[in-house]
Design an enzyme around this catalytic site. Structure first.
Site, PDB file in Angstrom:
ATOM      1  N   PHE A  49      25.993  35.648  40.855  1.00  0.00           N
ATOM      2  CA  PHE A  49      26.819  34.628  40.205  1.00  0.00           C
ATOM      3  C   PHE A  49      27.338  33.632  41.238  1.00  0.00           C
ATOM      4  CE2 PHE A  49      26.982  38.383  37.532  1.00  0.00           C
ATOM      5  CZ  PHE A  49      26.612  37.873  36.298  1.00  0.00           C
ATOM      6  N   HIS A  50      26.410  33.141  42.049  1.00  0.00           N
ATOM      7  CA  HIS A  50      26.758  32.097  42.998  1.00  0.00           C
ATOM      8  C   HIS A  50      25.471  31.402  43.458  1.00  0.00           C
ATOM      9  CE1 HIS A  50      26.230  35.787  45.528  1.00  0.00           C
ATOM     10  NE2 HIS A  50      25.395  34.958  46.119  1.00  0.00           N
ATOM     11  N   ALA A  51      25.653  30.298  44.176  1.00  0.00           N
ATOM     12  CA  ALA A  51      24.537  29.613  44.843  1.00  0.00           C
ATOM     13  C   ALA A  51      24.930  29.448  46.302  1.00  0.00           C
ATOM     14  CB  ALA A  51      24.281  28.256  44.193  1.00  0.00           C
TER      15      ALA A  51
END
Ligand code: T46
Length: 133
Positions: A49-51
């Site tokens: 749940f991130h980049a």
């Protein structure tokens, strides 16, 4: 064009079993600065749940399986990582989520940069803003 870019790691097997060698700039398409692995993920737990702004990675399930979702703000695709001879390239500015970890899953990740919390984009809204600006 698909977001799912795989690298094949040829097994160097003989009658004793199998061995895979991962080499910077060869089987892995960048110089490796960091290696980490995720294991013992609890049932029903999702991760990621991130980049990342700059970081490129290759992820491979050396045992077990998990589902990887990649999203570049325009396309969202998913794939099972379920083979120790198949790596998934995760480019920078790509949102990732990992789901459905098997109990025995060991997810090995080869990273192009040292760990830096500043490189993370942990809000999906911020990510969409940054990829569309
Ligand atoms: C990614 C996916 C596939 C460190 O101190 N050093 C490290 O090299 C890493 C990767 C993490 N950490 C710390 C930061 C957190 O306190 O370990 C803790 C768990 O990290 P995080 O919540 O970011 O873990 P995941 O599974 O959500 O994401 C990880 C990587 O962080 C990320 O880059 O692409 O695996």
């Amino acid at each position: 064009m698909s977001l799912l870019e795989f690298v094949d790691f040829p097994p160097l097997g003989d009658e004793r079993g199998s061995l895979v060698a991962l080499e910077s700039d060869k089987t892995v398409p960048f110089p490796i600065k960091r290696v980490y692995y995720i294991f013992g993920t609890q049932p029903g737990v999702s991760r990621g749940f991130h980049a990342h702004k700059k970081l490129k990675q290759v992820a491979v399930c050396v045992t077990g399986k998990c589902k990887m979702v990649l999203d570049n703000g325009k396309q969202r695709e998913e794939t099972w990582l379920d083979s120790p001879t198949k790596g998934l390239v995760i480019d920078n500015m790509t949102w990732r989520e990992m789901h459905d970890f098997s109990e025995d899953c060991v997810l090995l990740v080869l990273a192009s940069e040292h760990y830096s919390e500043e490189d993370y984009i942990r809000s999906y809204d911020d990510f969409i803003r940054q990829v569309t600006e």
